[in-house]
Write an enzyme that holds these catalytic residues in place. Structure first.
Site, PDB file in Angstrom:
ATOM      1  N   ILE A  68      41.298  43.297  38.586  1.00 50.99           N
ATOM      2  CA  ILE A  68      40.581  42.085  38.150  1.00 50.99           C
ATOM      3  C   ILE A  68      39.358  41.847  39.044  1.00 50.99           C
ATOM      4  O   ILE A  68      38.268  41.503  38.564  1.00 50.99           O
ATOM      5  CB  ILE A  68      41.539  40.869  38.121  1.00 50.99           C
ATOM      6  CG1 ILE A  68      42.597  41.091  37.021  1.00 50.99           C
ATOM      7  CG2 ILE A  68      40.772  39.566  37.882  1.00 50.99           C
ATOM      8  CD1 ILE A  68      43.672  40.026  36.931  1.00 50.99           C
ATOM      9  N   TYR A  83      58.892  37.048  41.378  1.00 53.49           N
ATOM     10  CA  TYR A  83      57.423  37.044  41.286  1.00 53.49           C
ATOM     11  C   TYR A  83      56.911  35.709  40.747  1.00 53.49           C
ATOM     12  O   TYR A  83      55.955  35.135  41.274  1.00 53.49           O
ATOM     13  CB  TYR A  83      56.976  38.208  40.388  1.00 53.49           C
ATOM     14  CG  TYR A  83      55.498  38.217  40.062  1.00 53.49           C
ATOM     15  CD1 TYR A  83      54.555  38.580  41.024  1.00 53.49           C
ATOM     16  CD2 TYR A  83      55.037  37.866  38.793  1.00 53.49           C
ATOM     17  CE1 TYR A  83      53.198  38.594  40.719  1.00 53.49           C
ATOM     18  CE2 TYR A  83      53.690  37.886  38.486  1.00 53.49           C
ATOM     19  CZ  TYR A  83      52.774  38.248  39.453  1.00 53.49           C
ATOM     20  OH  TYR A  83      51.434  38.251  39.148  1.00 53.49           O
TER      21      TYR A  83
HETATM   22  N1  LIG Z   1      46.793  42.111  35.720  1.00 51.55           N
HETATM   23  C1  LIG Z   1      47.412  41.117  35.087  1.00 51.55           C
HETATM   24  O1  LIG Z   1      47.724  41.186  33.892  1.00 51.55           O
HETATM   25  C2  LIG Z   1      47.708  39.843  35.832  1.00 51.55           C
HETATM   26  C3  LIG Z   1      48.377  38.841  35.129  1.00 51.55           C
HETATM   27  C4  LIG Z   1      48.671  37.666  35.791  1.00 51.55           C
HETATM   28  C5  LIG Z   1      48.277  37.479  37.105  1.00 51.55           C
HETATM   29  N2  LIG Z   1      47.631  38.476  37.763  1.00 51.55           N
HETATM   30  C6  LIG Z   1      47.237  38.221  39.175  1.00 51.55           C
HETATM   31  O2  LIG Z   1      45.871  38.564  39.355  1.00 51.55           O
HETATM   32  C7  LIG Z   1      45.649  39.023  40.692  1.00 51.55           C
HETATM   33  C8  LIG Z   1      44.931  40.370  40.682  1.00 51.55           C
HETATM   34  O3  LIG Z   1      45.737  41.290  39.941  1.00 51.55           O
HETATM   35  P1  LIG Z   1      45.256  42.781  39.630  1.00 51.55           P
HETATM   36  O4  LIG Z   1      45.847  43.130  38.307  1.00 51.55           O
HETATM   37  O5  LIG Z   1      43.795  42.915  39.854  1.00 51.55           O
HETATM   38  O6  LIG Z   1      46.078  43.561  40.750  1.00 51.55           O
HETATM   39  P2  LIG Z   1      45.640  44.792  41.689  1.00 51.55           P
HETATM   40  O7  LIG Z   1      46.892  45.277  42.332  1.00 51.55           O
HETATM   41  O8  LIG Z   1      44.775  45.729  40.951  1.00 51.55           O
HETATM   42  O9  LIG Z   1      44.749  44.045  42.788  1.00 51.55           O
HETATM   43  C9  LIG Z   1      45.315  43.424  43.901  1.00 51.55           C
HETATM   44  C10 LIG Z   1      44.498  43.825  45.117  1.00 51.55           C
HETATM   45  O10 LIG Z   1      45.048  43.180  46.265  1.00 51.55           O
HETATM   46  C11 LIG Z   1      45.042  44.102  47.339  1.00 51.55           C
HETATM   47  N3  LIG Z   1      46.077  43.692  48.286  1.00 51.55           N
HETATM   48  C12 LIG Z   1      47.430  43.723  48.091  1.00 51.55           C
HETATM   49  N4  LIG Z   1      48.052  43.281  49.201  1.00 51.55           N
HETATM   50  C13 LIG Z   1      47.081  42.948  50.087  1.00 51.55           C
HETATM   51  C14 LIG Z   1      47.097  42.426  51.409  1.00 51.55           C
HETATM   52  N5  LIG Z   1      48.247  42.164  52.059  1.00 51.55           N
HETATM   53  N6  LIG Z   1      45.917  42.187  52.039  1.00 51.55           N
HETATM   54  C15 LIG Z   1      44.734  42.475  51.415  1.00 51.55           C
HETATM   55  N7  LIG Z   1      44.660  42.980  50.170  1.00 51.55           N
HETATM   56  C16 LIG Z   1      45.817  43.209  49.518  1.00 51.55           C
HETATM   57  C17 LIG Z   1      45.321  45.452  46.698  1.00 51.55           C
HETATM   58  O11 LIG Z   1      44.882  46.545  47.492  1.00 51.55           O
HETATM   59  C18 LIG Z   1      44.536  45.331  45.389  1.00 51.55           C
HETATM   60  O12 LIG Z   1      43.209  45.801  45.557  1.00 51.55           O
HETATM   61  C19 LIG Z   1      47.027  39.062  41.359  1.00 51.55           C
HETATM   62  O13 LIG Z   1      47.179  37.888  42.119  1.00 51.55           O
HETATM   63  C20 LIG Z   1      47.990  39.079  40.177  1.00 51.55           C
HETATM   64  O14 LIG Z   1      49.230  38.500  40.537  1.00 51.55           O
HETATM   65  C21 LIG Z   1      47.341  39.654  37.167  1.00 51.55           C
END
Ligand SMILES: NC(=O)c1ccc[n+]([C@@H]2O[C@H](COP(=O)([O-])OP(=O)(O)OC[C@H]3O[C@@H](n4cnc5c(N)ncnc54)[C@H](O)[C@@H]3O)[C@@H](O)[C@H]2O)c1
Length: 308
Positions: A12, A139
């Site tokens: 995202i 979660y």
């Molecule tokens: N993708 C979906 O459909 C969806 C739906 C609902 C909510 N979300 C929320 O959106 C947000 C982004 O999701 P995404 O799909 O881009 O996930 P993603 O895993 O692609 O991105 C998360 C990023 O956070 C980084 N990260 C993880 N732990 C970390 C830490 N301790 N310190 C620093 N960086 C860290 C990872 O390296 C990654 O780049 C999240 O909070 C997720 O819960 C996503």
């Protein structure tokens, strides 16, 4: 404005940073690259390697910021069930640490990615922000608890806070594991000439929202955000997994029966659709039709496969 995007090297985040730069904002991404990729951070954005649980090691390098967009999280529902403590640390403690960091860096606004998972298997559809919250996995609880910390902290510190409960986000650069990844999983399998798996009879429905629309939501009304609150970011459209496969097969020029069936997975929510009315009242609508978003996502996976 100077935006600090945690987890900005992820899926995202890779849609938010370019749009923010296009809109004339300054962007700093902090990420520990545990899941994200350096190549997901566009030129023009500054990258600071760091962990949200240890901001003391990187925050002094960031300098004053106006807005924190908090995306970094543990995003896997099954992982939250097998290691709830780690899920709590990353999603709840991590959010609190980012709130404290936002204050230290002088931020006026805090925007956090939450999830439809907070609603659980609620049957009163479409799910509304002021409706019941009954997560069925750790979660959902770690995200919901983080939401409460955001609002408590915002009230104490006068921070303008917005929580976005995201439906099933899809688009280019999504990984094939993790929450909401069914479109990425289908695209990757078809691009590799494999048959993707449909669990159960495929009648389960989801609300798919395109990542660029989610990016627009995170950047919407930065100048005048309005009161601290929570918005669903969704299309309010139910699409069954079977319908989704048919649409994708058409886009990809594959046979309509080019999938395999497997038993349904225990704990899977059958239907999920989020009301978009409150976000609409705030002036935001997710506008990318599923067919268009699917075509763009398919092209990304196909190009990636042919470059591999
Ligand atoms: N993708 C979906 O459909 C969806 C739906 C609902 C909510 N979300 C929320 O959106 C947000 C982004 O999701 P995404 O799909 O881009 O996930 P993603 O895993 O692609 O991105 C998360 C990023 O956070 C980084 N990260 C993880 N732990 C970390 C830490 N301790 N310190 C620093 N960086 C860290 C990872 O390296 C990654 O780049 C999240 O909070 C997720 O819960 C996503």
């Amino acid at each position: 404005m100077h935006l600090l995007i945690t987890g900005g090297a992820g899926f995202i985040g890779s849609h938010i940073s370019p749009l923010a730069l296009e809109q004339g904002h300054r962007v700093t991404v902090v990420d520990n690259l545990s899941q994200g990729l350096r190549e997901n951070i566009p030129q023009g954005a500054r990258f600071v390697y760091g962990d949200i649980l240890r901001p003391q090691s990187w925050a002094p390098k960031v300098g004053p910021v106006d807005v924190v967009i908090h995306l970094a999280a543990q995003i896997s529902v099954p992982a939250s069930e097998s290691d709830p403590l780690e899920d709590l640390r990353l999603n709840t403690e991590g959010t609190l640490r980012m709130l404290l960091t936002a204050k230290d860096l002088g931020a006026r606004q805090f925007r956090m990615a939450s999830s439809a998972a907070v609603y659980g298997d609620e049957s009163c559809l479409p799910l509304k922000e002021d409706g019941p919250v009954r997560p069925i996995a750790f979660y959902g609880w770690s995200k919901y608890t983080a939401e409460r910390y955001v609002f408590h902290f915002a009230e104490l510190e006068g921070l303008e806070a917005i929580v976005f409960r995201l439906a099933n986000v899809y688009g280019p650069r999504q990984r094939t594991e993790g929450e909401g990844g069914v479109i990425a999983v289908f695209c990757e399998a078809l691009a590799q000439n494999r048959f993707p798996i449909i669990h159960g009879d495929g009648s389960q429905t989801r609300d798919f929202v395109y990542a660029k629309d989610v990016a627009r939501a995170f950047l919407h009304r930065l100048a005048s955000p309005g009161p601290a609150t929570v918005y669903n970011i969704s299309t309010e459209t139910r699409t069954s997994v079977r319908e989704l496969f048919s649409m994708l097969a058409r886009v990809a020029g594959k046979r309509q029966d080019a999938f395999r069936s497997a038993p349904s997975r225990p704990g899977d929510i059958h239907d999920s659709v989020l009301s978009r009315q409150k976000a609409k009242n705030w002036g935001f609508t997710a506008e990318t039709p599923l067919a268009d978003g699917l075509a763009l996502t398919w092209k990304y996976f196909l190009d990636r496969e042919s470059e591999a």
